[in-house]
Design an enzyme around this catalytic site. Sequence first.
Site, mmCIF file in Angstrom:
data_model
loop_
_atom_site.group_PDB
_atom_site.id
_atom_site.type_symbol
_atom_site.label_atom_id
_atom_site.label_comp_id
_atom_site.label_asym_id
_atom_site.label_seq_id
_atom_site.Cartn_x
_atom_site.Cartn_y
_atom_site.Cartn_z
ATOM 1 N N ASP A 39 0.826 -1.209 0.000
ATOM 2 C CA ASP A 39 0.000 0.000 0.000
ATOM 3 C C ASP A 39 0.865 1.265 0.000
ATOM 4 O O ASP A 39 0.516 2.261 -0.641
ATOM 5 C CB ASP A 39 -0.927 0.027 1.223
ATOM 6 C CG ASP A 39 -2.026 -1.019 1.090
ATOM 7 O OD1 ASP A 39 -2.228 -1.510 -0.041
ATOM 8 O OD2 ASP A 39 -2.654 -1.349 2.116
ATOM 9 N N LEU A 85 -16.954 -25.394 -27.073
ATOM 10 C CA LEU A 85 -16.375 -26.745 -27.167
ATOM 11 C C LEU A 85 -17.478 -27.790 -27.207
ATOM 12 O O LEU A 85 -18.497 -27.631 -26.528
ATOM 13 C CB LEU A 85 -15.501 -27.023 -25.940
ATOM 14 C CG LEU A 85 -14.188 -26.260 -25.811
ATOM 15 C CD1 LEU A 85 -13.618 -26.418 -24.411
ATOM 16 C CD2 LEU A 85 -13.183 -26.762 -26.848
ATOM 17 N N GLU A 116 -6.004 -29.821 -20.429
ATOM 18 C CA GLU A 116 -6.167 -28.649 -19.561
ATOM 19 C C GLU A 116 -7.446 -28.801 -18.756
ATOM 20 O O GLU A 116 -8.436 -29.302 -19.277
ATOM 21 C CB GLU A 116 -6.300 -27.377 -20.421
ATOM 22 C CG GLU A 116 -5.125 -27.123 -21.328
ATOM 23 C CD GLU A 116 -5.430 -26.034 -22.369
ATOM 24 O OE1 GLU A 116 -6.341 -25.219 -22.140
ATOM 25 O OE2 GLU A 116 -4.755 -26.030 -23.412
ATOM 26 N N LYS A 118 -10.957 -27.807 -17.389
ATOM 27 C CA LYS A 118 -11.986 -26.908 -17.912
ATOM 28 C C LYS A 118 -12.389 -25.995 -16.765
ATOM 29 O O LYS A 118 -13.099 -26.398 -15.840
ATOM 30 C CB LYS A 118 -13.191 -27.693 -18.447
ATOM 31 C CG LYS A 118 -14.189 -26.803 -19.139
ATOM 32 C CD LYS A 118 -15.165 -27.620 -19.948
ATOM 33 C CE LYS A 118 -16.022 -26.746 -20.855
ATOM 34 N NZ LYS A 118 -16.878 -25.814 -20.138
ATOM 35 N N ASP A 120 -14.131 -23.254 -14.544
ATOM 36 C CA ASP A 120 -15.541 -22.901 -14.496
ATOM 37 C C ASP A 120 -15.716 -21.408 -14.239
ATOM 38 O O ASP A 120 -16.005 -20.972 -13.137
ATOM 39 C CB ASP A 120 -16.229 -23.728 -13.395
ATOM 40 C CG ASP A 120 -17.699 -23.892 -13.680
ATOM 41 O OD1 ASP A 120 -18.164 -23.422 -14.743
ATOM 42 O OD2 ASP A 120 -18.396 -24.487 -12.844
ATOM 43 N N TYR A 226 -6.740 -17.217 -16.213
ATOM 44 C CA TYR A 226 -5.730 -18.052 -16.861
ATOM 45 C C TYR A 226 -5.902 -17.945 -18.378
ATOM 46 O O TYR A 226 -7.021 -18.028 -18.886
ATOM 47 C CB TYR A 226 -5.902 -19.539 -16.483
ATOM 48 C CG TYR A 226 -5.383 -19.897 -15.097
ATOM 49 C CD1 TYR A 226 -4.238 -19.309 -14.577
ATOM 50 C CD2 TYR A 226 -6.046 -20.861 -14.334
ATOM 51 C CE1 TYR A 226 -3.770 -19.645 -13.319
ATOM 52 C CE2 TYR A 226 -5.579 -21.214 -13.068
ATOM 53 C CZ TYR A 226 -4.437 -20.596 -12.569
ATOM 54 O OH TYR A 226 -3.976 -20.935 -11.331
ATOM 55 N N LYS A 317 -16.761 -33.795 -19.648
ATOM 56 C CA LYS A 317 -17.352 -33.173 -18.466
ATOM 57 C C LYS A 317 -17.296 -34.089 -17.252
ATOM 58 O O LYS A 317 -17.396 -35.305 -17.375
ATOM 59 C CB LYS A 317 -18.829 -32.813 -18.752
ATOM 60 C CG LYS A 317 -19.022 -31.843 -19.894
ATOM 61 C CD LYS A 317 -18.459 -30.457 -19.614
ATOM 62 C CE LYS A 317 -19.325 -29.658 -18.682
ATOM 63 N NZ LYS A 317 -20.468 -29.032 -19.337
ATOM 64 N N CYS A 411 -42.951 -25.129 19.497
ATOM 65 C CA CYS A 411 -42.116 -26.292 19.225
ATOM 66 C C CYS A 411 -42.982 -27.409 18.644
ATOM 67 O O CYS A 411 -44.006 -27.755 19.235
ATOM 68 C CB CYS A 411 -41.441 -26.759 20.520
ATOM 69 S SG CYS A 411 -40.607 -28.342 20.330
ATOM 70 N N CYS A 414 -42.909 -30.409 21.576
ATOM 71 C CA CYS A 414 -43.496 -30.282 22.921
ATOM 72 C C CYS A 414 -44.446 -29.100 23.036
ATOM 73 O O CYS A 414 -45.000 -28.846 24.099
ATOM 74 C CB CYS A 414 -42.398 -30.199 23.972
ATOM 75 S SG CYS A 414 -41.529 -28.614 23.940
ATOM 76 N N CYS A 429 -36.516 -23.979 20.945
ATOM 77 C CA CYS A 429 -37.505 -24.426 21.913
ATOM 78 C C CYS A 429 -36.800 -24.348 23.262
ATOM 79 O O CYS A 429 -35.756 -24.960 23.454
ATOM 80 C CB CYS A 429 -37.921 -25.856 21.610
ATOM 81 S SG CYS A 429 -38.714 -26.644 23.031
ATOM 82 N N CYS A 435 -38.468 -31.376 26.683
ATOM 83 C CA CYS A 435 -38.883 -31.570 25.287
ATOM 84 C C CYS A 435 -38.302 -32.894 24.805
ATOM 85 O O CYS A 435 -37.089 -33.103 24.840
ATOM 86 C CB CYS A 435 -38.374 -30.409 24.431
ATOM 87 S SG CYS A 435 -38.588 -30.657 22.673
HETATM 88 S S1 IVH Z 1 -10.706 -23.524 -25.270
HETATM 89 C C1 IVH Z 1 -11.719 -23.061 -29.395
HETATM 90 N N1 IVH Z 1 -9.768 -24.195 -22.920
HETATM 91 O O1 IVH Z 1 -15.196 -23.642 -21.912
HETATM 92 C C2 IVH Z 1 -11.813 -23.528 -28.006
HETATM 93 N N2 IVH Z 1 -11.986 -23.350 -23.055
HETATM 94 O O2 IVH Z 1 -17.353 -24.808 -23.514
HETATM 95 C C3 IVH Z 1 -12.349 -22.506 -27.128
HETATM 96 N N3 IVH Z 1 -13.111 -23.169 -20.896
HETATM 97 O O3 IVH Z 1 -16.089 -20.795 -23.757
HETATM 98 C C4 IVH Z 1 -12.190 -22.744 -25.723
HETATM 99 N N4 IVH Z 1 -11.448 -23.907 -19.670
HETATM 100 O O4 IVH Z 1 -15.188 -20.459 -21.352
HETATM 101 C C5 IVH Z 1 -10.821 -23.720 -23.607
HETATM 102 N N5 IVH Z 1 -8.817 -24.798 -20.877
HETATM 103 C C6 IVH Z 1 -9.840 -24.309 -21.582
HETATM 104 C C7 IVH Z 1 -11.044 -23.938 -20.954
HETATM 105 C C8 IVH Z 1 -12.100 -23.457 -21.738
HETATM 106 C C9 IVH Z 1 -12.681 -23.450 -19.665
HETATM 107 C C10 IVH Z 1 -14.463 -22.671 -21.222
HETATM 108 C C11 IVH Z 1 -14.481 -21.432 -22.079
HETATM 109 C C12 IVH Z 1 -15.268 -21.821 -23.284
HETATM 110 C C13 IVH Z 1 -16.060 -22.972 -22.797
HETATM 111 C C14 IVH Z 1 -16.450 -23.868 -23.946
#
Ligand code: IVH
Length: 673
Positions: A39, A85, A116, A118, A120, A226, A317, A411, A414, A429, A435
């Site tokens: 800071d 995807l 990689e 996926k 969320d 990321y 998934k 209650c 009781c 209660c 009770c």
């Molecule tokens: S690649 C051309 N890599 O998943 C490929 N997507 O269902 C485009 N997502 O819209 C996406 N982790 O928001 C890619 N390691 C990853 C990902 C990823 C999460 C999400 C992203 C995309 C969605 C597709």
Amino acid sequence: MTTKHSIEQRLRELREDINQHNQNYYQFDAPNISDADYDVLMRELQQLESENSTLITYDSPSQRVGSTPLASFQQVEHQVPMLSLDNAFSHAEFVAFDKRVRDRLGILDEVEYMIEPKLDGLAISLLYRDGLLVQAATRGDGRNGENVTENVKTIGAIPLSLKGAPIPSTIEVRGEVFMPLDGFDKLNQRARSSNDKLFANPRNAAAGSLRQLDSRITASRPLAFYAYGIGLVEGVDLPSTQNDLFEVFVSWGLPVCDQVSLASNATECDQAFLMLLNKRSQLPYEIDGVVFKVNDFTLQKQIGFVSRAPRWAIARKFPAQEKTTKVIEIDVQVGRTGAITPVARLSPIFVGGVTVTNVTLHNEDEMRRKDVRVGDTVVVRRAGDVIPEIVSVVLERRKKDALPFQMPTHCPVCDSPVERAEGEAVVRCPAGLYCHAQVKESIKHFASRKAMDVDGLGDKLVEQLVANALINTPADLYHLSKEQLASLERMAEKSADNLLAALRKSKLTTFARFLYALGVREVGEVTAGSLAAHFGTLESLQDATLEDLEQVPDVGPIVAQHVVAFFELQHNRDVIVDLLSLGVRWPDVQDSAQLRNELSGKVFVLTGTLSTMTRDEAKELLQNLGAKVTSSVSKKTDYVVAGEDAGSKLTKAIALDVAVLSEQQLAQLITEL
Ligand code: IVH
């Protein structure tokens, strides 16, 4: 004298320093400066900039704090569409995908994949021109998104300028903005304490935070990022694989996920999938699957894409952690301390690996906030080992005549009028052990595994015993006769014997367990342990004043009051006297410390059948006292404990002149030493 030159110099230093600290903090999770010192640097930068406003640069870290709200977001057209995807839900579906890839390429054997998680969160496009972040846009429908540059600039993990060389003249970095779990928890805690609406999950929280017209709000939200792909590129030769791209990202100062790997065929892809599934609950952010991408960019180009998604990548998934189901009924339960909790009975739903039929709604405030009603369709979530919860109601599917849930005024067991103490969320209660519900719950607690550990005394049985007026206090358990037990429905003679043996066995306990078993409010296992260690004996605990109690580590005024109030009640004292006279006992606290010393490192072998405990239990007991338990007898063995039908180990012990103890002697050793 400060010259313009020296000011510029100092500004540069400050910016470099702060950027480095940001990277250490957000990317490497390894800050090497305190928040306060950070800071100080930031304030110096802001001060110097405000005195020299012509020297403020676009990528100065001071520009991350957010600025005046926008009226609306502008549309941004993606030069290169942001694709989605395709999904696979099993290994077989992945194998079919891999075959399509190889067929298209005419490759008979193996194709290498980048793996990689996926993430969320939500996809974002970051446009850097000459290394400066000039535009950030959401995915939108893939062709047009929203310009969220001001908001994205507040995300500490996203560099405002790329570093290293060579920097492309134009590069569109794509990746995921998400909210790490600890930040999400803190955000919801804050929302809870100010009675605001909670976010259903980290993804919604990330999306909500990024779509704020006031970027100062976004700045206050713990977002992370990321990078995982690219869109538009000009002026640089890109690496030839996805894996190398990650390295280039890192060299430019962009954060990438570290849970990535390469696989050379479908079987390895499956292994990597299972590994990430296993790791899922330990990761500090949410992932909902695994993305497999053909690693080689030349091959990717050959395979191409369909309008919506590339044909060279697929997302496998994970099983869903959130599903929708219906609320059949809302009941109220009365707990051991009288707390009245609404519980939603659900149409059974398989989610996060278990079938969920009941979900607690905690208390009246939580109930109001979520406004769950009978007949509602709700989103149920179970992540990892976490207790399942209702995250939200699907309001579009609510019936018109659905009424808000009302907490009962009396209650349900009781009929005493319920109370809600100032500042507490819980309705109670107040009838205590008058009770029946509280009687049942306190007996269940007394017998539970971490308390007196009465094997085989399940909830149903306690309910039956209380309903048949066979027990009214925990002490009554030890008054039960075989005839009384055998008179119960569905209780065979053998089970009655087993239960009586388990009750007998439970009488030998520890002071800490006994205290915990009494069920004093706010006295959990840990506090019970501290109280036992501090006071040593029941007598001195019973006579302790508030001041005495507050001397104990982790005992504050509230716990102290509950302890004093508990022992002030004659009923509680009577139950304790009864329990002790029925043979409930424990080794002296000091003596157990001494015993621990004496048994520490001693080597035991257990053999034959023990009658009051299993060998595993005896092993655990001995190990808890610091002894070692091994399976074969040698000269190094200190004691062999021989149960019924002991065989060759006993013979060997005698031959080697090792001390042999009977089960009774073992019990004595443990209680009397
Ligand atoms: S690649 C051309 N890599 O998943 C490929 N997507 O269902 C485009 N997502 O819209 C996406 N982790 O928001 C890619 N390691 C990853 C990902 C990823 C999460 C999400 C992203 C995309 C969605 C597709």
